[in-house]
Write a protein that holds these residues in place. Structure first.
Motif, PDB file in Angstrom:
ATOM      1  N   PHE A   1      -2.452  12.371 -17.459  1.00  0.00           N
ATOM      2  CA  PHE A   1      -2.430  13.787 -17.072  1.00  0.00           C
ATOM      3  C   PHE A   1      -2.702  14.677 -18.281  1.00  0.00           C
ATOM      4  CE2 PHE A   1       0.011  17.750 -16.076  1.00  0.00           C
ATOM      5  CZ  PHE A   1      -0.827  18.210 -15.070  1.00  0.00           C
ATOM      6  N   LEU A   2      -2.174  14.287 -19.432  1.00  0.00           N
ATOM      7  CA  LEU A   2      -2.414  15.077 -20.645  1.00  0.00           C
ATOM      8  C   LEU A   2      -3.899  15.096 -20.994  1.00  0.00           C
ATOM      9  CD1 LEU A   2      -0.523  16.615 -22.566  1.00  0.00           C
ATOM     10  CD2 LEU A   2      -0.616  14.643 -24.091  1.00  0.00           C
ATOM     11  N   ASP A   3      -4.573  13.959 -20.839  1.00  0.00           N
ATOM     12  CA  ASP A   3      -6.020  13.922 -21.073  1.00  0.00           C
ATOM     13  C   ASP A   3      -6.747  14.858 -20.110  1.00  0.00           C
ATOM     14  OD1 ASP A   3      -5.892  12.137 -23.164  1.00  0.00           O
ATOM     15  OD2 ASP A   3      -6.212  10.363 -21.913  1.00  0.00           O
TER      16      ASP A   3
ATOM     17  N   ASP B   1      -8.670  21.871 -19.343  1.00  0.00           N
ATOM     18  CA  ASP B   1      -8.193  23.132 -18.774  1.00  0.00           C
ATOM     19  C   ASP B   1      -8.074  24.161 -19.902  1.00  0.00           C
ATOM     20  OD1 ASP B   1      -6.616  25.252 -17.753  1.00  0.00           O
ATOM     21  OD2 ASP B   1      -5.691  23.910 -16.278  1.00  0.00           O
ATOM     22  N   LYS B   2      -9.087  24.970 -20.080  1.00  0.00           N
ATOM     23  CA  LYS B   2      -9.144  25.887 -21.215  1.00  0.00           C
ATOM     24  C   LYS B   2      -7.988  26.880 -21.220  1.00  0.00           C
ATOM     25  CE  LYS B   2     -14.163  25.634 -21.843  1.00  0.00           C
ATOM     26  NZ  LYS B   2     -15.441  26.398 -21.875  1.00  0.00           N
ATOM     27  N   GLU B   3      -7.622  27.382 -20.046  1.00  0.00           N
ATOM     28  CA  GLU B   3      -6.519  28.337 -19.969  1.00  0.00           C
ATOM     29  C   GLU B   3      -5.215  27.697 -20.444  1.00  0.00           C
ATOM     30  OE1 GLU B   3      -4.183  31.165 -16.700  1.00  0.00           O
ATOM     31  OE2 GLU B   3      -5.763  29.789 -16.052  1.00  0.00           O
TER      32      GLU B   3
ATOM     33  N   ASP C   1       1.922  26.040 -10.244  1.00  0.00           N
ATOM     34  CA  ASP C   1       0.690  25.801 -10.995  1.00  0.00           C
ATOM     35  C   ASP C   1       0.613  24.350 -11.450  1.00  0.00           C
ATOM     36  OD1 ASP C   1      -1.736  26.423 -12.175  1.00  0.00           O
ATOM     37  OD2 ASP C   1      -0.831  27.094 -14.052  1.00  0.00           O
ATOM     38  N   LEU C   2       1.744  23.807 -11.896  1.00  0.00           N
ATOM     39  CA  LEU C   2       1.749  22.402 -12.290  1.00  0.00           C
ATOM     40  C   LEU C   2       1.435  21.512 -11.093  1.00  0.00           C
ATOM     41  CD1 LEU C   2       2.206  20.163 -14.355  1.00  0.00           C
ATOM     42  CD2 LEU C   2       4.641  20.214 -13.767  1.00  0.00           C
ATOM     43  N   ARG C   3       2.011  21.837  -9.951  1.00  0.00           N
ATOM     44  CA  ARG C   3       1.757  21.047  -8.744  1.00  0.00           C
ATOM     45  C   ARG C   3       0.266  21.054  -8.406  1.00  0.00           C
ATOM     46  NH1 ARG C   3       4.673  23.852  -5.430  1.00  0.00           N
ATOM     47  NH2 ARG C   3       6.606  22.839  -6.073  1.00  0.00           N
ATOM     48  N   ARG C   4      -0.362  22.205  -8.533  1.00  0.00           N
ATOM     49  CA  ARG C   4      -1.795  22.318  -8.250  1.00  0.00           C
ATOM     50  C   ARG C   4      -2.612  21.495  -9.230  1.00  0.00           C
ATOM     51  NH1 ARG C   4      -5.475  25.326 -10.541  1.00  0.00           N
ATOM     52  NH2 ARG C   4      -3.909  26.591 -11.634  1.00  0.00           N
ATOM     53  N   LYS C   5      -2.267  21.549 -10.508  1.00  0.00           N
ATOM     54  CA  LYS C   5      -2.985  20.797 -11.527  1.00  0.00           C
ATOM     55  C   LYS C   5      -2.834  19.291 -11.296  1.00  0.00           C
ATOM     56  CE  LYS C   5      -2.374  24.344 -15.131  1.00  0.00           C
ATOM     57  NZ  LYS C   5      -3.775  24.798 -15.205  1.00  0.00           N
ATOM     58  N   VAL C   6      -1.618  18.877 -10.926  1.00  0.00           N
ATOM     59  CA  VAL C   6      -1.372  17.455 -10.673  1.00  0.00           C
ATOM     60  C   VAL C   6      -2.220  16.969  -9.498  1.00  0.00           C
ATOM     61  CG1 VAL C   6       0.344  15.795  -9.841  1.00  0.00           C
ATOM     62  CG2 VAL C   6       0.928  17.381 -11.686  1.00  0.00           C
TER      63      VAL C   6
ATOM     64  N   ALA D   1       7.020  15.913 -10.577  1.00  0.00           N
ATOM     65  CA  ALA D   1       5.735  16.553 -10.277  1.00  0.00           C
ATOM     66  C   ALA D   1       4.573  15.599 -10.475  1.00  0.00           C
ATOM     67  CB  ALA D   1       5.555  17.793 -11.160  1.00  0.00           C
ATOM     68  N   LEU D   2       4.589  14.806 -11.564  1.00  0.00           N
ATOM     69  CA  LEU D   2       3.486  13.884 -11.841  1.00  0.00           C
ATOM     70  C   LEU D   2       3.457  12.710 -10.869  1.00  0.00           C
ATOM     71  CD1 LEU D   2       3.411  13.640 -15.742  1.00  0.00           C
ATOM     72  CD2 LEU D   2       2.029  15.067 -14.244  1.00  0.00           C
ATOM     73  N   LEU D   3       4.625  12.321 -10.358  1.00  0.00           N
ATOM     74  CA  LEU D   3       4.690  11.168  -9.466  1.00  0.00           C
ATOM     75  C   LEU D   3       4.575  11.539  -7.991  1.00  0.00           C
ATOM     76  CD1 LEU D   3       7.503   9.067 -11.184  1.00  0.00           C
ATOM     77  CD2 LEU D   3       5.030   8.912 -11.487  1.00  0.00           C
ATOM     78  N   ALA D   4       4.600  12.835  -7.686  1.00  0.00           N
ATOM     79  CA  ALA D   4       4.597  13.279  -6.288  1.00  0.00           C
ATOM     80  C   ALA D   4       3.456  12.689  -5.458  1.00  0.00           C
ATOM     81  CB  ALA D   4       4.574  14.804  -6.223  1.00  0.00           C
TER      82      ALA D   4
END
Length: 233
Positions: A32-34, A39-41, A83-88, A129-132
């Motif tokens: 996820f970090l990669d 994501d420039k913002e 926002d994190l949920r959307r990114k994930v 969040a990452l495992l959802a």
């Protein structure tokens, strides 16, 4: 064909699964970090260059996995929960479109436990969040994972309580067993790393996934381990 000894019919049985490199063949946090690097913002808002330098420094000096885990979540400071949920979701859709992230032979064991009505629990240093997306696909409802502090719908970058790594995993498993009237002697745990050893040794049925010689040596000291419990993916 699965080669599994039938679990006792009396008492509640649980199956505790490590996630990264056990159920799946990627490391969720670093994958996820990669993804976030594009994501420039996000990169601009969290001073990502400095953050990544500090993270890599911790890894280079071989800091404990607990320390690295705690530092990792500082990247989420100020990030809105939705926002994190959307990114994930975007990350997950992108990665599964390219590769099969699941270790199918281990997933078969998970489904076997579900078919028997065992309580299936994911135990990970990763966060909810990452495992959802993964738990949704596997139809799992219980997780013992990193608990992230939230204030005003935003992550603070801090953890609530210790990471679910090493002894932290074992402590969470034992508390879950007490709270849900689980017999740990009758229960199962699956893991791939020596950091999973405390969790594996807390149950009656330890399962090692692609274990290193070091892990086999550590677990061989437990009276609950034998080489028939090794799973190759």
């Amino acid at each position: 064909m699965l080669s599994i000894v039938e679990a006792p019919v009396s008492g509640r049985v649980a199956a505790f699964f490590d996630v990264d490199d056990t159920l799946i063949n990627i490391k969720t946090m670093f994958s996820f970090l990669d993804y976030l690097k594009s994501d420039k913002e996000f990169v601009n808002n969290c001073d990502f260059v400095h953050y990544e330098l500090e993270l890599n420094k911790l890894i280079a000096i071989r800091s404990s996995r607990e320390e690295i885990n705690k530092f990792y979540y500082k990247a989420f400071k100020g990030l809105d929960v939705s926002d994190l949920r959307r990114k994930v979701d975007h990350w997950y859709d992108e990665i599964i479109s390219k590769i099969n992230i699941f270790n199918d032979s281990v997933v078969k064991y998970l489904k076997w436990h579900q078919s028997l009505g065992h309580e299936v629990v994911l135990v990970s240093g990763s966060c909810e969040a990452l495992l959802a997306p993964i738990v949704k696909q596997l139809k799992v409802t219980k997780m013992l994972v990193a608990m992230l502090e939230v204030k005003n719908h935003k992550y603070t970058g801090e953890l609530i309580g210790p990471p679910s790594i090493g002894m932290g995993k074992a402590a969470r498993v034992k508390k879950f067993a007490v709270d849900h009237k689980i017999s740990l002697q009758s229960s199962y745990a699956y893991g791939d790393d020596v950091s999973d050893a405390p969790m594996l040794m807390s149950v009656g049925n330890a399962r090692l996934v692609n274990p290193t010689p070091q892990m086999i040596e550590v677990l061989s000291k437990s009276d609950t381990f034998n080489r028939n419990q090794i799973i190759k993916t």
